[in-house]
Design a protein around this motif. Structure first.
Motif, mmCIF file in Angstrom:
data_model
loop_
_atom_site.group_PDB
_atom_site.id
_atom_site.type_symbol
_atom_site.label_atom_id
_atom_site.label_comp_id
_atom_site.label_asym_id
_atom_site.label_seq_id
_atom_site.Cartn_x
_atom_site.Cartn_y
_atom_site.Cartn_z
ATOM 1 N N ALA A 113 0.816 -1.213 0.000
ATOM 2 C CA ALA A 113 0.000 0.000 0.000
ATOM 3 C C ALA A 113 0.850 1.263 0.000
ATOM 4 C CB ALA A 113 -0.932 -0.011 1.210
ATOM 5 N N ARG A 114 2.045 1.211 0.580
ATOM 6 C CA ARG A 114 2.903 2.395 0.674
ATOM 7 C C ARG A 114 4.033 2.392 -0.345
ATOM 8 N NH1 ARG A 114 2.388 0.770 6.097
ATOM 9 N NH2 ARG A 114 4.553 0.048 6.160
ATOM 10 N N ALA A 115 4.067 1.374 -1.216
ATOM 11 C CA ALA A 115 5.195 1.220 -2.134
ATOM 12 C C ALA A 115 5.099 2.153 -3.332
ATOM 13 C CB ALA A 115 5.281 -0.229 -2.617
ATOM 14 N N ALA A 116 6.281 2.562 -3.806
ATOM 15 C CA ALA A 116 6.367 3.330 -5.046
ATOM 16 C C ALA A 116 6.627 2.416 -6.239
ATOM 17 C CB ALA A 116 7.487 4.358 -4.955
ATOM 18 N N LEU A 117 7.134 1.204 -5.951
ATOM 19 C CA LEU A 117 7.479 0.278 -7.027
ATOM 20 C C LEU A 117 7.449 -1.147 -6.483
ATOM 21 C CD1 LEU A 117 8.465 0.493 -10.048
ATOM 22 C CD2 LEU A 117 10.779 0.142 -9.160
ATOM 23 N N VAL A 118 7.007 -2.078 -7.334
ATOM 24 C CA VAL A 118 6.997 -3.500 -6.994
ATOM 25 C C VAL A 118 7.817 -4.251 -8.036
ATOM 26 C CG1 VAL A 118 5.551 -5.570 -6.946
ATOM 27 C CG2 VAL A 118 4.820 -3.511 -5.742
ATOM 28 N N LEU A 119 8.682 -5.161 -7.565
ATOM 29 C CA LEU A 119 9.432 -6.029 -8.463
ATOM 30 C C LEU A 119 8.804 -7.412 -8.450
ATOM 31 C CD1 LEU A 119 11.521 -3.728 -7.938
ATOM 32 C CD2 LEU A 119 13.300 -5.454 -8.214
ATOM 33 N N ASP A 120 8.500 -7.908 -9.640
ATOM 34 C CA ASP A 120 7.892 -9.232 -9.779
ATOM 35 C C ASP A 120 8.979 -10.274 -10.006
ATOM 36 O OD1 ASP A 120 6.539 -11.555 -10.639
ATOM 37 O OD2 ASP A 120 6.423 -10.771 -12.690
ATOM 38 N N GLY A 121 9.301 -11.023 -8.957
ATOM 39 C CA GLY A 121 10.253 -12.121 -9.057
ATOM 40 C C GLY A 121 9.616 -13.426 -8.626
#
Length: 496
Positions: free
Chosen positions: A113-121
């Protein structure tokens, strides 16, 4: 040329390279490129919050090592572990040493909810068939919060080899791929889930074969294919294309196919059909005849089918064109009337240009199956009919005809210039005429199809909005110029 390789080929190249490198060096190379791409998307790394979606494979390790690099630059990095007991140990240790944290996937929502970016691994290039329930739930959480996603090598859940999408998968804003493109990154439906592509060179090049599985031409590749008139050129050296198209119901198809041929650089166009008056009004330079293809005069390639109808005259025209010992492009109504045995019996090149519905009819399957399995479908159709096939659609694919007695399949070409604006009546007729002109100029069928699709897509981008088939045709000389620096048909002679 963007070259894409199968999972098996990429893994073999990775093994060969890893045998020459210190342990873990290849993963660190990939992580460095991934972290740099993420930093570029974040803009300001210090203080940014980043969440890693981490599965049990090497893609999870890539994400963890990249997260460690971002954490060392001041980002707040949290790894959501889908399999905590099987997470990459080295990567997890590096993340924690850099100040990052790890939590079970079920507890990740507050951090997302607070993230600016998500990495999909979550999964790597071996994943297929959609995500497992816990991973799918985590991905839905990311989607609900609207956080931008960077896929590690490939969006999790899509099929790297085929571009198929079965079940829940990750939809990325960008994909950072390592060492080689994978076919699924270039072919729909998976391509639509990859977002913007960034390639990171990790040194696989010397270990990859010269022949890829899939290729996507670029400007320079098409520039090298397009013909240029010389001082000695005449209309036959430039290529005379015959067009058998149009009917009382679809007279415009004749005009549009002739437009594509003339603006695609043909030395001359011989039009045969019921639309002679409309064609001459639009293009007085066209050579017209109502006597049928067999009596139209000398041509170096034929286009048959756009708007042709399904009556006796249409069938006769198709039969006469297929009997000619020159390259032939068959489109639209010609495909519906087509006798597969007549195509297989030809010795001159044949190019078929179906959309998904027409391909489905030729394969005896459902349109939805063709759209879901575009790469497999175009390959199967080329093998069955022993013809080059240009499959139109969200990604236009070109599968070369199999070589007689040849071993293995030639690379499938993927057109990178396509746009949804081409979903307009008559645009396929323009493509047929354009590609037929390139066949008449002497290009082999796969090259003519690839170059034609590339210019056609580029013209649609350049045409005024919203484009029509006519304005796409009008934009072809500009598209040609943007690729070559010259106009279609530019030369020094002033006579035919």
């Amino acid at each position: 040329m963007r070259n894409a390789y199968s999972v098996e080929t990429v893994r073999a190249a990775e093994r060969a390279l890893m045998a020459r490198l210190p342990e873990g060096a290849l993963m660190r190379r990939a992580a460095a490129g991934l972290a740099a791409a993420c930093a570029g998307m974040l803009g300001r790394v210090y203080g940014a919050r980043v969440v890693l979606l981490v599965g049990s494979g090497d893609n999870g390790g890539d994400a963890l090592y990249a997260g460690a690099r971002l954490a060392r630059r001041g980002a707040g990095v949290t790894a959501a572990l889908l399999a905590p007991d099987r997470a990459h140990a080295g990567g997890l240790g590096a993340l924690r040493a850099a100040g990052g944290r790890a939590v079970p996937a079920a507890e990740a929502a507050p951090y997302v909810a607070r993230a600016a970016l998500v990495l999909d691994g979550i999964t790597g290039i071996g994943g297929r068939g959609g995500l497992r329930p816990e991973a799918a739930e985590l991905v839905r959480t990311v989607r609900e919060f609207g956080v931008p996603v960077v896929a590690v090598d490939l969006p999790s859940g899509v099929d790297a080899d085929t571009g198929e999408v079965r079940g829940e998968v990750v939809r990325a804003h960008a994909t950072v791929t390592f060492g080689a493109y994978k076919p699924g990154l270039l072919v729909d439906p998976a391509r639509a889930y990859a977002g913007a592509l960034r390639f990171v060179d990790i040194g696989l090049g010397p270990y990859l074969p010269t022949a890829p599985d899939v290729q996507a031409p670029q400007h320079a590749d098409v520039d090298g294919l397009l013909p240029r008139p010389t001082a000695e050129s005449d209309k036959y050296r430039r290529g005379v294309v015959g067009v058998a198209a149009g009917s009382a119901r679809y007279p415009g198809a004749a005009v549009l196919a002739v437009a594509g041929a003339l603006r695609g650089g043909a030395g001359a166009v011989r039009y045969v059909g019921t639309g002679t008056d409309a064609v001459v009004r639009a293009f007085p330079e066209a050579l017209v005849s109502a006597d049928g293809p067999a009596r139209a005069g000398r041509v170096q390639a034929w286009v048959v089918g756009p708007g042709l109808g399904d009556g006796p005259q249409a069938r006769t025209a198709l039969d006469e064109v297929l009997a000619a010992d020159v390259p032939v492009l068959v489109d639209a109504d010609g495909l519906r009337l087509l006798d597969p045995d007549a195509v297989r019996a030809r010795t001159a090149p044949t190019l078929l240009t179906p959309h998904a519905g027409e391909a489905a009819a030729l394969l005896g399957t459902a349109r939805e199956e063709v759209e879901a399995r575009r790469l497999a479908s175009v390959r199967e159709l080329a093998v069955r009919l022993r013809a080059t096939v240009l499959l139109k659609g969200s990604t236009t694919l070109v599968a070369p005809a199999p070589a007689p007695g040849g071993d293995g399949a030639s690379p499938v070409r993927v057109n990178p210039t396509g746009t949804g604006w081409l979903a307009t009546a008559g645009s396929g007729d323009v493509l047929s005429g354009l590609t037929g002109a390139l066949l008449a100029a002497g290009l082999a069928a796969p090259e003519a199809a690839s170059a034609g699709a590339y210019l056609h897509g580029l013209a649609a981008r350049l045409a005024a909005r919203p484009p029509t088939a006519s304005t796409v045709a009008e934009a072809l000389p500009e598209a040609w110029h943007s690729v070559t620096g010259t106009g279609a048909g530019t030369g020094t002679r002033t006579t035919g």
